[in-house]
Design a protein around this motif. Sequence first.
Motif, PDB file in Angstrom:
ATOM      1  N   ILE B 163      -4.006  -3.026  -4.946  1.00  0.00           N
ATOM      2  CA  ILE B 163      -2.739  -2.951  -4.203  1.00  0.00           C
ATOM      3  C   ILE B 163      -1.625  -2.428  -5.117  1.00  0.00           C
ATOM      4  CG2 ILE B 163      -0.968  -4.325  -3.024  1.00  0.00           C
ATOM      5  CD1 ILE B 163      -3.347  -6.264  -2.245  1.00  0.00           C
ATOM      6  N   LEU B 164      -1.574  -2.967  -6.335  1.00  0.00           N
ATOM      7  CA  LEU B 164      -0.543  -2.529  -7.282  1.00  0.00           C
ATOM      8  C   LEU B 164      -0.667  -1.046  -7.598  1.00  0.00           C
ATOM      9  CD1 LEU B 164      -0.590  -5.532  -9.767  1.00  0.00           C
ATOM     10  CD2 LEU B 164       1.370  -4.800  -8.392  1.00  0.00           C
ATOM     11  N   LYS B 165      -1.892  -0.586  -7.749  1.00  0.00           N
ATOM     12  CA  LYS B 165      -2.092   0.826  -8.091  1.00  0.00           C
ATOM     13  C   LYS B 165      -1.655   1.737  -6.949  1.00  0.00           C
ATOM     14  CE  LYS B 165      -5.977   1.846 -10.442  1.00  0.00           C
ATOM     15  NZ  LYS B 165      -7.401   1.685 -10.855  1.00  0.00           N
ATOM     16  N   LYS B 166      -1.854   1.251  -5.730  1.00  0.00           N
ATOM     17  CA  LYS B 166      -1.424   2.053  -4.590  1.00  0.00           C
ATOM     18  C   LYS B 166       0.089   2.069  -4.466  1.00  0.00           C
ATOM     19  CE  LYS B 166      -4.481   0.316  -1.755  1.00  0.00           C
ATOM     20  NZ  LYS B 166      -5.285  -0.072  -0.590  1.00  0.00           N
ATOM     21  N   LYS B 167       0.663   0.908  -4.701  1.00  0.00           N
ATOM     22  CA  LYS B 167       2.114   0.803  -4.482  1.00  0.00           C
ATOM     23  C   LYS B 167       2.921   1.242  -5.691  1.00  0.00           C
ATOM     24  CE  LYS B 167       2.148  -2.976  -1.164  1.00  0.00           C
ATOM     25  NZ  LYS B 167       2.746  -4.273  -0.856  1.00  0.00           N
ATOM     26  N   ARG B 168       2.366   0.979  -6.860  1.00  0.00           N
ATOM     27  CA  ARG B 168       3.106   1.230  -8.096  1.00  0.00           C
ATOM     28  C   ARG B 168       4.517   0.631  -8.049  1.00  0.00           C
ATOM     29  NH1 ARG B 168       0.219   4.436 -11.421  1.00  0.00           N
ATOM     30  NH2 ARG B 168       1.933   5.000 -12.768  1.00  0.00           N
ATOM     31  N   VAL B 169       4.572  -0.608  -7.641  1.00  0.00           N
ATOM     32  CA  VAL B 169       5.857  -1.295  -7.607  1.00  0.00           C
ATOM     33  C   VAL B 169       5.819  -2.486  -8.548  1.00  0.00           C
ATOM     34  CG1 VAL B 169       6.633  -0.698  -5.300  1.00  0.00           C
ATOM     35  CG2 VAL B 169       5.057  -2.611  -5.610  1.00  0.00           C
ATOM     36  N   LYS B 170       6.953  -2.747  -9.183  1.00  0.00           N
ATOM     37  CA  LYS B 170       7.028  -3.831 -10.148  1.00  0.00           C
ATOM     38  C   LYS B 170       7.828  -4.984  -9.557  1.00  0.00           C
ATOM     39  CE  LYS B 170       8.054  -2.460 -14.361  1.00  0.00           C
ATOM     40  NZ  LYS B 170       8.758  -2.241 -15.633  1.00  0.00           N
ATOM     41  N   ARG B 171       7.358  -5.525  -8.468  1.00  0.00           N
ATOM     42  CA  ARG B 171       8.073  -6.669  -7.902  1.00  0.00           C
ATOM     43  C   ARG B 171       7.081  -7.484  -7.077  1.00  0.00           C
ATOM     44  NH1 ARG B 171       8.218  -5.052  -2.864  1.00  0.00           N
ATOM     45  NH2 ARG B 171       8.384  -2.837  -2.432  1.00  0.00           N
ATOM     46  N   GLU B 172       7.492  -8.652  -6.735  1.00  0.00           N
ATOM     47  CA  GLU B 172       6.657  -9.492  -5.896  1.00  0.00           C
ATOM     48  C   GLU B 172       6.572  -8.854  -4.517  1.00  0.00           C
ATOM     49  OE1 GLU B 172       5.069 -12.712  -6.679  1.00  0.00           O
ATOM     50  OE2 GLU B 172       5.296 -11.487  -8.472  1.00  0.00           O
ATOM     51  N   SER B 173       5.350  -8.692  -4.026  1.00  0.00           N
ATOM     52  CA  SER B 173       5.195  -8.173  -2.679  1.00  0.00           C
ATOM     53  C   SER B 173       5.269  -9.329  -1.696  1.00  0.00           C
ATOM     54  CB  SER B 173       3.850  -7.488  -2.526  1.00  0.00           C
ATOM     55  OG  SER B 173       3.813  -6.361  -3.334  1.00  0.00           O
ATOM     56  N   LYS B 174       5.502  -8.959  -0.488  1.00  0.00           N
ATOM     57  CA  LYS B 174       5.569  -9.981   0.552  1.00  0.00           C
ATOM     58  C   LYS B 174       4.233 -10.065   1.275  1.00  0.00           C
ATOM     59  CE  LYS B 174      10.467  -9.211   1.210  1.00  0.00           C
ATOM     60  NZ  LYS B 174      10.834  -7.801   1.073  1.00  0.00           N
TER      61      LYS B 174
END
Lengths: 320, 320
Positions: B163-174
């Motif tokens: 999921i992180l690799k797809k989103k490349r976001v540095k925050r808590e996901s919901k």
Amino acid sequence: VRGSFLKRSRRLILGIGDDAACYKPTDGFLPLLTTDLSIEGVHFDRHYATLEQIGYKTLATNLSDIAAMGGIPRYFLLSVAIPPDSQVKEYKRLYRGMKRLAGQWGIVLIGGDTSASPQGLFLNITLVGEVESEVLVSRSGARPGDRIYVTGTLGDAAAGLEILKKKRVKRESKGRSSHLIRRHLLPLPRMEEGRFLASQHLATAMIDLSDGLATDLVHLCEESRVAGEVDLERLPLSRSLRNYCSAEGRPVYPYALSGGEDYELLYTVREGQSRRMETLFRERGFKTTEIGRIVSGRGVWIRTAKGRLPLRVRGFEHFV
Amino acid sequence: VRGSFLKRSRRLILGIGDDAACYKPTDGFLPLLTTDLSIEGVHFDRHYATLEQIGYKTLATNLSDIAAMGGIPRYFLLSVAIPPDSQVKEYKRLYRGMKRLAGQWGIVLIGGDTSASPQGLFLNITLVGEVESEVLVSRSGARPGDRIYVTGTLGDAAAGLEILKKKRVKRESKGRSSHLIRRHLLPLPRMEEGRFLASQHLATAMIDLSDGLATDLVHLCEESRVAGEVDLERLPLSRSLRNYCSAEGRPVYPYALSGGEDYELLYTVREGQSRRMETLFRERGFKTTEIGRIVSGRGVWIRTAKGRLPLRVRGFEHFV
């Protein structure tokens, strides 16, 4: 790895192959732990250091830390990150360089980690030693009146690195520079000297010279809450370093004062014990030189014909 | 660094500030040693992991190794190589991430090394634990007939990384993905479970799941010289993982069998002790699931409705 280093130690309960290593400590001894990074482009350059030399030196610098405590080295853990487009097999040469030292001091590889590295070779060694509590020597025991000594000679490794950087050759050089280059690539940890000084209760404080005399003497004096005076004329210099400096037309003292990575031992001895220590060292063929004394106050001073000057602390910078 | 971690341990004789650290071992305990690398671009990606999370996880993975031996963590040594054009101050955030775990488990930073890194952040931690010789659990004690158990759930961390690799976001996901992401970034080392299993002599062999069930069960079986059979239907799966796989239209078992970095404990229990262990775990609120059994022979097998198939060993690959 399996094999060479993993000669059975009766005291090793679990070595490589489990989640953690476990050993049976020697009765009456305390554990000592030290760790050192060795990074391509910071601590070494593969243009002029072989993998054997890199492996050797990484282990040697850790051994030198145990020597400075008066300890006996026992086990080590090795982390290696290997750069892309290189043969993993090639890195066995690191172990070959370590094997020589490991065999000499009877130390056993008990764990580690390996990984890819996105760029450049990374090593980290954690070395476990042992020492009796009454033998342990720290940096903090120096007192005013103590004499300051250093094993071997100073500044050779820095000059050796300078030669290597100019030549960028990966082989043994001939003539006067070979000694200096060897001192940089293959430092000799002063295991026997350190252990002897500690076990005979001759050293009141001890540190190994990794950053250079000026910096490391400051560390020792700060931990001991004392000041140090060094006699410039007494600094032990090798013939090779004198020859190199005279050929290059450079002053020799910056190498001796600020040159890093000599891995000699810097230590202090009570005034009343210093002659006995010198005699015992001479009998054993250990080389040491009195270079100054501990005084009260703070700071580190250099005594020359011109008087006492504050010693500017500028450790030898690693080549990056 | 000085301060927070260096709360005085009565047993710590020398910590940071000398050539090596020295501590007084606990009577009747043996030392445990483990070391782990954590490298930018291999083990973590700063696009989606904060320095606090990187620090936390590096220490957590080492703690997990001590948990798998039944040990108590005590001290750690930290090597950090910091990339160019970055503020050294920024890297205090690594310690902040570690502080939380260090405080929770009462471990103290006793040494380390810092250096420049030519590129990327490099960490190496060596963790020292202690264990009584009669409590120590290795990978090699599993015998035919033993039941195979795993704590927690399997495959979450691998899905979280995806999921992180797809989103490349540095925050808590919901929502449903946040649990999976947390499982990747902030694994919980199973310290209490490991120590309880060992001290109650309930586990015959134990390993922590870093490479994935398939790979790590092979390690355990090889060290124990036995074979293992896993019931596919019994693998513990989180609701988050089931939801994620069903939303993505993917089978769930590859995550559970080959997904790495769950840092759960995989362990074996004598058949006659398994009910007692389950009861004791339930009383303590520890989650565990019986997933199969040890049989004689070699290899690892998966039992499905279609019969017994060899479990192909393919550990979850770190993302490079």
